[in-house]
Enzyme design. Structure first.
Site, PDB file in Angstrom:
ATOM      1  N   HIS A 220     -34.081  16.191  -4.711  1.00 60.89           N
ATOM      2  CA  HIS A 220     -35.081  16.307  -5.801  1.00 60.89           C
ATOM      3  C   HIS A 220     -36.060  17.017  -5.675  1.00 60.89           C
ATOM      4  CE1 HIS A 220     -37.138  14.292  -2.650  1.00 60.89           C
ATOM      5  NE2 HIS A 220     -38.470  14.508  -3.168  1.00 60.89           N
TER       6      HIS A 220
HETATM    7  C1  UD1 Z   1     -43.071  14.776  -5.627  1.00 65.12           C
HETATM    8  C2  UD1 Z   1     -43.643  15.413  -4.259  1.00 65.12           C
HETATM    9  C3  UD1 Z   1     -42.529  15.432  -3.151  1.00 65.12           C
HETATM   10  C4  UD1 Z   1     -41.949  14.081  -2.950  1.00 65.12           C
HETATM   11  C5  UD1 Z   1     -41.634  13.609  -4.269  1.00 65.12           C
HETATM   12  C6  UD1 Z   1     -41.067  12.129  -4.050  1.00 65.12           C
HETATM   13  C7  UD1 Z   1     -45.325  17.107  -4.708  1.00 65.12           C
HETATM   14  C8  UD1 Z   1     -45.699  18.478  -4.945  1.00 65.12           C
HETATM   15  N1  UD1 Z   1     -44.107  16.814  -4.469  1.00 65.12           N
HETATM   16  O1  UD1 Z   1     -42.126  15.506  -5.938  1.00 65.12           O
HETATM   17  O2  UD1 Z   1     -42.832  16.081  -2.047  1.00 65.12           O
HETATM   18  O3  UD1 Z   1     -40.996  14.253  -2.248  1.00 65.12           O
HETATM   19  O4  UD1 Z   1     -42.563  13.389  -5.066  1.00 65.12           O
HETATM   20  O5  UD1 Z   1     -40.250  11.607  -4.760  1.00 65.12           O
HETATM   21  O6  UD1 Z   1     -46.210  16.475  -4.931  1.00 65.12           O
HETATM   22  N2  UD1 Z   1     -41.097  12.246 -13.260  1.00 65.12           N
HETATM   23  C9  UD1 Z   1     -40.498  11.256 -13.897  1.00 65.12           C
HETATM   24  N3  UD1 Z   1     -41.433   9.935 -13.592  1.00 65.12           N
HETATM   25  C10 UD1 Z   1     -41.992   9.793 -12.599  1.00 65.12           C
HETATM   26  C11 UD1 Z   1     -42.040  10.725 -11.812  1.00 65.12           C
HETATM   27  C12 UD1 Z   1     -41.683  11.977 -11.851  1.00 65.12           C
HETATM   28  O7  UD1 Z   1     -40.103  11.417 -14.998  1.00 65.12           O
HETATM   29  O8  UD1 Z   1     -42.291   8.786 -12.263  1.00 65.12           O
HETATM   30  C13 UD1 Z   1     -40.530  13.767 -13.388  1.00 65.12           C
HETATM   31  C14 UD1 Z   1     -41.525  14.256 -14.263  1.00 65.12           C
HETATM   32  O9  UD1 Z   1     -40.600  15.107 -15.350  1.00 65.12           O
HETATM   33  C15 UD1 Z   1     -42.161  15.366 -13.447  1.00 65.12           C
HETATM   34  C16 UD1 Z   1     -41.054  15.619 -12.382  1.00 65.12           C
HETATM   35  O10 UD1 Z   1     -40.458  14.243 -12.279  1.00 65.12           O
HETATM   36  O11 UD1 Z   1     -42.525  16.432 -14.054  1.00 65.12           O
HETATM   37  C17 UD1 Z   1     -41.737  16.099 -11.163  1.00 65.12           C
HETATM   38  O12 UD1 Z   1     -42.575  15.134 -10.558  1.00 65.12           O
HETATM   39  P1  UD1 Z   1     -43.552  15.432  -9.757  1.00 65.12           P
HETATM   40  O13 UD1 Z   1     -44.592  14.190  -9.432  1.00 65.12           O
HETATM   41  O14 UD1 Z   1     -44.328  16.552 -10.209  1.00 65.12           O
HETATM   42  O15 UD1 Z   1     -42.949  15.795  -8.176  1.00 65.12           O
HETATM   43  P2  UD1 Z   1     -41.417  15.370  -7.522  1.00 65.12           P
HETATM   44  O16 UD1 Z   1     -40.763  16.294  -7.701  1.00 65.12           O
HETATM   45  O17 UD1 Z   1     -41.637  13.768  -7.843  1.00 65.12           O
HETATM   46  N1  UDP Z   2     -36.102   5.611  -1.844  1.00 67.54           N
HETATM   47  C1  UDP Z   2     -35.882   4.498  -2.657  1.00 67.54           C
HETATM   48  N2  UDP Z   2     -34.934   4.683  -3.784  1.00 67.54           N
HETATM   49  C2  UDP Z   2     -34.311   5.857  -3.848  1.00 67.54           C
HETATM   50  C3  UDP Z   2     -34.452   7.045  -3.164  1.00 67.54           C
HETATM   51  C4  UDP Z   2     -35.512   6.951  -2.139  1.00 67.54           C
HETATM   52  O1  UDP Z   2     -36.413   3.569  -2.341  1.00 67.54           O
HETATM   53  O2  UDP Z   2     -33.544   5.589  -4.805  1.00 67.54           O
HETATM   54  C5  UDP Z   2     -37.120   5.912  -0.750  1.00 67.54           C
HETATM   55  C6  UDP Z   2     -36.481   6.202   0.496  1.00 67.54           C
HETATM   56  O3  UDP Z   2     -36.065   5.138   1.334  1.00 67.54           O
HETATM   57  C7  UDP Z   2     -37.738   6.954   1.317  1.00 67.54           C
HETATM   58  C8  UDP Z   2     -38.317   7.315   0.174  1.00 67.54           C
HETATM   59  O4  UDP Z   2     -37.970   6.803  -0.935  1.00 67.54           O
HETATM   60  O5  UDP Z   2     -38.642   5.641   1.933  1.00 67.54           O
HETATM   61  C9  UDP Z   2     -38.312   8.891   0.255  1.00 67.54           C
HETATM   62  O6  UDP Z   2     -38.868   9.384  -1.044  1.00 67.54           O
HETATM   63  P1  UDP Z   2     -38.494  10.709  -1.712  1.00 67.54           P
HETATM   64  O7  UDP Z   2     -37.082  11.182  -1.220  1.00 67.54           O
HETATM   65  O8  UDP Z   2     -38.837  10.626  -2.970  1.00 67.54           O
HETATM   66  O9  UDP Z   2     -39.680  11.886  -1.161  1.00 67.54           O
HETATM   67  P2  UDP Z   2     -39.851  12.633   0.271  1.00 67.54           P
HETATM   68  O10 UDP Z   2     -39.587  11.655   1.498  1.00 67.54           O
HETATM   69  O11 UDP Z   2     -39.049  13.579   0.229  1.00 67.54           O
HETATM   70  O12 UDP Z   2     -41.138  13.099   0.253  1.00 67.54           O
END
Ligand code: UD1
Ligand code: UDP
Length: 451
Positions: A220
């Site tokens: 992601h």
């Molecule tokens: C964010 C964090 C990242 C973390 C991740 C966990 C930042 C800079 N990054 O990244 O460190 O690993 O969360 O998953 O904050 N979206 C949805 N539904 C949701 C959430 C997101 O559709 O509930 C989509 C939207 O299109 C959004 C995109 O995902 O624009 C990115 O979401 P965003 O929260 O900006 O960053 P992540 O890539 O999720």
């Molecule tokens: N995770 C989850 N469901 C999923 C994928 C990940 O519950 O389908 C959990 C995973 O066990 C971990 C956390 O989400 O605890 C990691 O989140 P993510 O990879 O989004 O963010 P990051 O750790 O890279 O910031």
């Protein structure tokens, strides 16, 4: 019984404002909340809404018994790009901090919500405590690296999950009095679920996979979702699916990745019998899959930690990691996403490698499963004794040999000549791989005795 009150009743009282807003923060904060409740510490919980889909937020509140947020900001749905998101987050979190006037603000990790919590605290002059401090990938093209560096710079107290995190902070000139070693709370959540057998193993039959005969994939990171890398990731998965027809690939897809795969019409390429896509899974389902997987392919920080704790082989689709301990101890290979052959080779090695032992938690470099307790106790102590904003940070380190006078010499190009950084007993350069293994282990009992 809960001590919690409506935010307006919190005014001028002695409490901490906890800010979070994404999947990993929900999961990693759960043990902190459990312990705060247990020891009777009052808090205000602000959920930014950066993540807003049920599968990315609410499910974790239900499964991990997180408290209902006192304040719900709904920023994720309103923002159309990162800058707007961060801007709104700062504005709204600062507004809440101004109203609530907490003793201090606490946030964890490296998300935009964490960054905004740090900056908002500075803007309204509240002290800031940063958990997961000192994590570094040394790759400033990652938004998360920028976020965590800023959060650490602004923080008045830094809670480090690992010993290397402490080294990173010291190396940046942070005073040691502002750092505590606590371990990673991700370990607590995982250990709690696994040791109470709460993981949902039904997910295996629902997805029609057998233990030890599938690979779990998550992807992601924004920098991996650019056209070229996403194409490459999919090509690598297609090759792996072909090379191991008896193995399945299970891929719970982050909403951002889903959007990109649809835009690039890449789903079609992975339409194969042994590739299983799902929506993002609940934590209890995801842990069951992690435990049963033969290996894990990921670019997630949290998943690297969890796979390590469960003794799984990890193929990380990044060139760097902030959880370097997992690489040093032989659980994690960093392959990046620049070459299909390299990714496939890494995955083959992971599938064919001998099983690795489950790491001994009592000395584990990432934590012993009691980080949440340490964090809660620190929060309690800070509420009792008070915490001030530090104004005197980042002193110039004394660049001198131990025992001798300050001797700052400059070379012709105007840069100081550094002979010996004696303020730190270890610097990054002096950590050589053979000694690293011994260096990163933590005697957690001793840490607690000295806390
Ligand atoms: C964010 C964090 C990242 C973390 C991740 C966990 C930042 C800079 N990054 O990244 O460190 O690993 O969360 O998953 O904050 N979206 C949805 N539904 C949701 C959430 C997101 O559709 O509930 C989509 C939207 O299109 C959004 C995109 O995902 O624009 C990115 O979401 P965003 O929260 O900006 O960053 P992540 O890539 O999720
Ligand atoms: N995770 C989850 N469901 C999923 C994928 C990940 O519950 O389908 C959990 C995973 O066990 C971990 C956390 O989400 O605890 C990691 O989140 P993510 O990879 O989004 O963010 P990051 O750790 O890279 O910031």
């Amino acid at each position: 019984t809960s001590l919690r009150k409506h935010p307006s009743e919190h005014m001028r009282s002695n409490l901490v404002m906890i800010v979070a807003g994404t999947r990993p923060e929900a999961i990693k904060l759960a043990p902190v909340f459990w312990w705060l409740e247990k020891i009777g510490v009052d808090y205000v919980f602000v959920w930014s809404g950066q993540h807003y889909d049920y599968e990315m937020s609410r499910v974790f509140f239900e499964q991990l018994k997180l408290p209902e947020p006192d304040v719900f900001l709904e920023v994720g749905v309103q923002a159309s790009n990162v800058s707007e998101q961060v801007g709104l987050l700062i504005q709204k979190i600062a507004g809440e901090a101004k109203k609530i006037q907490p003793s201090f603000v606490y946030a964890l990790g490296d998300t935009n919500t964490t960054l905004a919590a740090a900056l908002a605290s500075a803007h309204v002059s509240r002290p800031f405590v940063h958990d997961e401090a000192g994590m570094r990938s040394f790759d400033m093209t990652m938004l998360e690296e920028v976020n965590r560096r800023v959060a650490d710079a602004v923080a008045d107290l830094r809670l480090a999950p690992t010993k290397l995190a402490i080294v990173n902070l010291l190396y940046e000139g942070v005073p040691r009095s502002s750092i505590r070693l606590v371990g990673s709370t991700a370990v607590d959540t995982l250990i709690y679920i696994v040791s109470n057998k709460l993981q949902k193993e039904e997910v295996l039959s629902e997805l029609r996979v057998e233990p030890d005969s599938f690979i779990l994939v998550t992807l992601h990171r924004r920098e991996n979702l650019v056209d070229e890398r996403l194409h490459l990731a999919i090509s690598a998965l297609v090759e792996i699916a072909r090379a191991f027809p008896d193995f399945k690939i299970v891929f719970p897809v982050h909403p951002h990745t889903r959007k990109r795969l649809e835009e690039l019409r890449l789903y079609r390429r992975l339409e194969r019998d042994n590739v299983v896509f799902t929506k993002p899974l609940g934590y209890l389902e995801f842990v069951a899959l992690l435990q049963a997987a033969r290996a894990v392919i990921t670019d997630s920080g949290g998943v690297q930690e969890e796979a390590f704790v469960l003794g799984k082989r990890i193929v990380t689709l990044r060139r760097t990691t902030e959880w370097i301990e997992t690489v040093v101890l032989g659980y994690n290979q960093l392959v990046g996403l620049d070459d299909v052959g390299e990714v496939v080779k890494g995955v083959v090695a992971a599938i064919e490698g001998r099983p690795l032992p489950v790491p001994d938690l009592t000395r584990s470099p990432l934590g012993d499963g009691r980080a949440g307790r340490r964090v809660a106790k620190i929060i309690q102590t800070l509420l009792e004794s008070g915490i001030e904003r530090r104004g005197d940070e980042f002193k110039i380190p004394i660049l001198t040999k131990e025992g001798s006078d300050v001797s700052l010499c400059f070379s012709a190009d105007g840069f100081p000549v550094v002979e010996n950084v004696s303020t730190y007993c270890i610097s990054r350069e002096r950590i050589i791989p053979e000694t690293l293994r011994a260096v990163i282990e933590v005697n957690w009992e001793e840490v607690d005795r000295r806390m």
